[in-house]
Design a protein around this motif. Structure first.
Motif, PDB file in Angstrom:
ATOM      1  N   ILE A 190       0.852  -1.191   0.000  1.00  0.00           N
ATOM      2  CA  ILE A 190       0.000   0.000   0.000  1.00  0.00           C
ATOM      3  C   ILE A 190       0.883   1.234   0.000  1.00  0.00           C
ATOM      4  CG2 ILE A 190      -0.173   0.069   2.526  1.00  0.00           C
ATOM      5  CD1 ILE A 190      -3.059   1.095   2.150  1.00  0.00           C
ATOM      6  N   ARG A 191       0.504   2.220  -0.751  1.00  0.00           N
ATOM      7  CA  ARG A 191       1.195   3.502  -0.795  1.00  0.00           C
ATOM      8  C   ARG A 191       0.150   4.587  -0.568  1.00  0.00           C
ATOM      9  NH1 ARG A 191       4.764   4.822  -5.970  1.00  0.00           N
ATOM     10  NH2 ARG A 191       5.961   3.103  -5.016  1.00  0.00           N
ATOM     11  N   ALA A 192       0.400   5.486   0.387  1.00  0.00           N
ATOM     12  CA  ALA A 192      -0.554   6.546   0.746  1.00  0.00           C
ATOM     13  C   ALA A 192       0.095   7.904   0.567  1.00  0.00           C
ATOM     14  CB  ALA A 192      -1.007   6.381   2.191  1.00  0.00           C
ATOM     15  N   SER A 193      -0.686   8.857   0.082  1.00  0.00           N
ATOM     16  CA  SER A 193      -0.208  10.233  -0.083  1.00  0.00           C
ATOM     17  C   SER A 193      -1.317  11.196   0.312  1.00  0.00           C
ATOM     18  CB  SER A 193       0.229  10.484  -1.535  1.00  0.00           C
ATOM     19  OG  SER A 193      -0.860  10.335  -2.422  1.00  0.00           O
ATOM     20  N   SER A 194      -0.907  12.275   0.986  1.00  0.00           N
ATOM     21  CA  SER A 194      -1.861  13.303   1.420  1.00  0.00           C
ATOM     22  C   SER A 194      -1.111  14.595   1.631  1.00  0.00           C
ATOM     23  CB  SER A 194      -2.563  12.885   2.710  1.00  0.00           C
ATOM     24  OG  SER A 194      -3.409  13.902   3.192  1.00  0.00           O
ATOM     25  N   GLY A 195      -1.737  15.708   1.263  1.00  0.00           N
ATOM     26  CA  GLY A 195      -1.112  17.004   1.425  1.00  0.00           C
ATOM     27  C   GLY A 195      -0.707  17.297   2.864  1.00  0.00           C
ATOM     28  N   LEU A 215      -4.799   6.371  -2.035  1.00  0.00           N
ATOM     29  CA  LEU A 215      -4.177   5.060  -1.831  1.00  0.00           C
ATOM     30  C   LEU A 215      -3.937   4.382  -3.191  1.00  0.00           C
ATOM     31  CD1 LEU A 215      -6.362   3.659   1.115  1.00  0.00           C
ATOM     32  CD2 LEU A 215      -4.154   4.810   1.285  1.00  0.00           C
ATOM     33  N   ARG A 216      -2.761   3.774  -3.305  1.00  0.00           N
ATOM     34  CA  ARG A 216      -2.478   2.874  -4.431  1.00  0.00           C
ATOM     35  C   ARG A 216      -2.038   1.552  -3.820  1.00  0.00           C
ATOM     36  NH1 ARG A 216      -1.810   3.090  -9.837  1.00  0.00           N
ATOM     37  NH2 ARG A 216      -0.475   1.474 -10.768  1.00  0.00           N
ATOM     38  N   ILE A 217      -2.837   0.508  -4.061  1.00  0.00           N
ATOM     39  CA  ILE A 217      -2.654  -0.780  -3.387  1.00  0.00           C
ATOM     40  C   ILE A 217      -2.333  -1.836  -4.435  1.00  0.00           C
ATOM     41  CG2 ILE A 217      -3.753  -2.488  -1.875  1.00  0.00           C
ATOM     42  CD1 ILE A 217      -5.599  -0.167  -0.927  1.00  0.00           C
ATOM     43  N   THR A 218      -1.282  -2.587  -4.167  1.00  0.00           N
ATOM     44  CA  THR A 218      -0.911  -3.704  -5.050  1.00  0.00           C
ATOM     45  C   THR A 218      -1.491  -4.993  -4.505  1.00  0.00           C
ATOM     46  OG1 THR A 218       1.180  -3.991  -3.845  1.00  0.00           O
ATOM     47  CG2 THR A 218       1.233  -2.569  -5.796  1.00  0.00           C
ATOM     48  N   ARG A 219      -1.758  -5.934  -5.418  1.00  0.00           N
ATOM     49  CA  ARG A 219      -2.427  -7.172  -5.028  1.00  0.00           C
ATOM     50  C   ARG A 219      -2.015  -8.311  -5.961  1.00  0.00           C
ATOM     51  NH1 ARG A 219      -8.557  -6.311  -7.405  1.00  0.00           N
ATOM     52  NH2 ARG A 219      -7.906  -5.691  -9.516  1.00  0.00           N
ATOM     53  N   THR A 220      -2.351  -9.512  -5.555  1.00  0.00           N
ATOM     54  CA  THR A 220      -2.086 -10.696  -6.376  1.00  0.00           C
ATOM     55  C   THR A 220      -3.381 -11.316  -6.864  1.00  0.00           C
ATOM     56  OG1 THR A 220      -2.067 -12.097  -4.402  1.00  0.00           O
ATOM     57  CG2 THR A 220       0.059 -11.180  -5.140  1.00  0.00           C
ATOM     58  N   GLY A 221      -4.494 -10.806  -6.394  1.00  0.00           N
ATOM     59  CA  GLY A 221      -5.796 -11.333  -6.790  1.00  0.00           C
ATOM     60  C   GLY A 221      -6.858 -10.264  -6.572  1.00  0.00           C
ATOM     61  N   GLY A 222      -7.893 -10.603  -5.775  1.00  0.00           N
ATOM     62  CA  GLY A 222      -8.964  -9.642  -5.500  1.00  0.00           C
ATOM     63  C   GLY A 222      -8.617  -8.747  -4.323  1.00  0.00           C
ATOM     64  N   GLY A 223      -9.640  -8.378  -3.565  1.00  0.00           N
ATOM     65  CA  GLY A 223      -9.416  -7.600  -2.344  1.00  0.00           C
ATOM     66  C   GLY A 223      -9.533  -6.109  -2.506  1.00  0.00           C
ATOM     67  N   GLU A 224     -10.351  -5.619  -3.451  1.00  0.00           N
ATOM     68  CA  GLU A 224     -10.471  -4.167  -3.616  1.00  0.00           C
ATOM     69  C   GLU A 224     -11.117  -3.475  -2.410  1.00  0.00           C
ATOM     70  OE1 GLU A 224     -11.604  -6.338  -5.803  1.00  0.00           O
ATOM     71  OE2 GLU A 224     -10.677  -5.989  -7.763  1.00  0.00           O
ATOM     72  N   TYR A 225     -11.959  -4.181  -1.692  1.00  0.00           N
ATOM     73  CA  TYR A 225     -12.659  -3.572  -0.560  1.00  0.00           C
ATOM     74  C   TYR A 225     -12.134  -4.156   0.755  1.00  0.00           C
ATOM     75  CZ  TYR A 225     -15.872  -1.788  -4.068  1.00  0.00           C
ATOM     76  OH  TYR A 225     -16.399  -1.136  -5.162  1.00  0.00           O
ATOM     77  N   PRO A 226     -11.947  -3.304   1.757  1.00  0.00           N
ATOM     78  CA  PRO A 226     -11.413  -3.789   3.033  1.00  0.00           C
ATOM     79  C   PRO A 226     -12.439  -4.629   3.789  1.00  0.00           C
ATOM     80  CG  PRO A 226     -11.995  -1.479   3.224  1.00  0.00           C
ATOM     81  CD  PRO A 226     -12.189  -1.847   1.784  1.00  0.00           C
ATOM     82  N   THR A 227     -11.923  -5.606   4.541  1.00  0.00           N
ATOM     83  CA  THR A 227     -12.800  -6.393   5.423  1.00  0.00           C
ATOM     84  C   THR A 227     -13.061  -5.650   6.731  1.00  0.00           C
ATOM     85  OG1 THR A 227     -10.871  -7.541   6.330  1.00  0.00           O
ATOM     86  CG2 THR A 227     -11.983  -8.559   4.446  1.00  0.00           C
ATOM     87  N   ARG A 228     -12.206  -4.692   7.060  1.00  0.00           N
ATOM     88  CA  ARG A 228     -12.426  -3.844   8.247  1.00  0.00           C
ATOM     89  C   ARG A 228     -11.894  -2.455   7.928  1.00  0.00           C
ATOM     90  NH1 ARG A 228      -9.965  -6.532  12.175  1.00  0.00           N
ATOM     91  NH2 ARG A 228      -7.961  -5.442  12.060  1.00  0.00           N
ATOM     92  N   CYS A 229     -12.702  -1.447   8.311  1.00  0.00           N
ATOM     93  CA  CYS A 229     -12.299  -0.044   8.107  1.00  0.00           C
ATOM     94  C   CYS A 229     -12.850   0.758   9.271  1.00  0.00           C
ATOM     95  CB  CYS A 229     -12.835   0.480   6.782  1.00  0.00           C
ATOM     96  SG  CYS A 229     -12.454   2.231   6.487  1.00  0.00           S
ATOM     97  N   THR A 230     -11.976   1.254  10.140  1.00  0.00           N
ATOM     98  CA  THR A 230     -12.389   2.047  11.294  1.00  0.00           C
ATOM     99  C   THR A 230     -11.486   3.258  11.428  1.00  0.00           C
ATOM    100  OG1 THR A 230     -10.983   0.801  12.845  1.00  0.00           O
ATOM    101  CG2 THR A 230     -13.235   0.010  12.549  1.00  0.00           C
ATOM    102  N   VAL A 231     -12.018   4.320  12.021  1.00  0.00           N
ATOM    103  CA  VAL A 231     -11.241   5.517  12.350  1.00  0.00           C
ATOM    104  C   VAL A 231     -11.467   5.803  13.821  1.00  0.00           C
ATOM    105  CG1 VAL A 231     -13.088   7.034  11.547  1.00  0.00           C
ATOM    106  CG2 VAL A 231     -10.754   7.921  11.783  1.00  0.00           C
ATOM    107  N   ASN A 232     -10.372   5.756  14.579  1.00  0.00           N
ATOM    108  CA  ASN A 232     -10.420   5.906  16.040  1.00  0.00           C
ATOM    109  C   ASN A 232     -11.459   4.965  16.659  1.00  0.00           C
ATOM    110  OD1 ASN A 232      -8.562   7.888  15.596  1.00  0.00           O
ATOM    111  ND2 ASN A 232      -9.708   9.544  16.585  1.00  0.00           N
ATOM    112  N   GLY A 233     -11.578   3.760  16.074  1.00  0.00           N
ATOM    113  CA  GLY A 233     -12.479   2.732  16.597  1.00  0.00           C
ATOM    114  C   GLY A 233     -13.868   2.780  16.040  1.00  0.00           C
ATOM    115  N   ALA A 234     -14.266   3.835  15.312  1.00  0.00           N
ATOM    116  CA  ALA A 234     -15.606   3.937  14.750  1.00  0.00           C
ATOM    117  C   ALA A 234     -15.583   3.478  13.294  1.00  0.00           C
ATOM    118  CB  ALA A 234     -16.123   5.361  14.837  1.00  0.00           C
ATOM    119  N   ALA A 235     -16.623   2.736  12.896  1.00  0.00           N
ATOM    120  CA  ALA A 235     -16.679   2.209  11.536  1.00  0.00           C
ATOM    121  C   ALA A 235     -16.795   3.351  10.530  1.00  0.00           C
ATOM    122  CB  ALA A 235     -17.861   1.263  11.382  1.00  0.00           C
TER     123      ALA A 235
END
Length: 223
Positions: free
Chosen positions: A163-168, A199-219
């Motif tokens: 995963i590669r992340a960029s933000s101002g 985000l630019r994410i590399t993969r070997t198959g599927g997985g475009e959507y995360p199985t878990r996504c939280t910010v400070n514990g909140a979905a």
């Protein structure tokens, strides 16, 4: 003398009869005077001084022990106030009005909106994908009304290998292994502000959507 004796007897008899008549007349007049004066005592008229109310009304007014005169218009309300319920204090209104008028309730707190008003929220959105990678966008919104530090927990399948992340404003990425990554802002996010992370994410198959996504514990929202 012998010849005049019968007249004497007659005169004496007449005199005696006269006296008896006078005595009899006087004796009869005496009771007539008494009988004429006998109606005197009823002239006292004790009956008009008695109360004019019916017996039933007097018996009902007796328990109140009020000083109101008998037969006055306030007699009926006086009987009605003999109930056990206490009278309401002056100036406070009736008990019904006081029980039926509850205190004003404070307005409920506004529910968080889709944009995260009042809370820290985040969203994940897939932008494009090819055979061995895909691109996504993260948006973190601060609706708390104060500056906060944020950390996002992203978990994918094992097919996601990088995963590669960029933000101002700046963002850091920690690799936890097994397709799990922690992203956090390099500085606090101001109140009412938002930070976008590409985000630019590399993969070997599927997985475009995360199985878990939280910010400070909140979905966070995934779409």
């Amino acid at each position: 003398m012998v010849a005049g004796a019968p007249w004497v007897v007659i005169l004496v008899g007449v005199a005696v009869l006269t006296v008896l008549l006078v005595v009899a007349a006087l004796s009869f007049r005496g009771p007539e005077k008494l009988s004429a004066s006998a109606p005197g005592p009823p002239m006292v008229l004790p009956v008009p001084t008695a109360p004019t109310n019916p017996v039933g009304a007097t018996q009902e007014a007796a328990p109140t022990q009020e000083a109101a005169p008998t037969g006055s218009p306030s007699a009926a309300p006086t009987v009605a106030t003999t109930s056990d319920a206490p009278a309401p204090p002056s100036g406070t209104g009736s008990p019904t009005a006081a029980a039926g008028r509850p205190p004003a309730a404070s307005p409920p707190a506004p529910a968080p909106s889709a944009t995260g008003t009042g809370v820290l929220s985040a969203s994940y959105r897939l932008q494009s994908a090819d055979e061995d990678s895909f691109q996504a966008e993260l948006v973190v919104r601060n609706g708390t009304g104060r500056p906060v530090d944020w950390q996002m927990d992203l978990a994918f399948t094992d097919e996601v290998v990088g995963i590669r992340a960029s933000s101002g404003p700046g963002v850091t990425v920690s690799i936890k292994g097994g397709g799990r990554y922690l992203l956090s802002g390099s500085r606090s996010l101001a109140a009412g502000a938002q930070q976008t992370v590409q985000l630019r994410i590399t993969r070997t198959g599927g997985g475009e959507y995360p199985t878990r996504c939280t910010v400070n514990g909140a979905a966070c929202a995934v779409g």
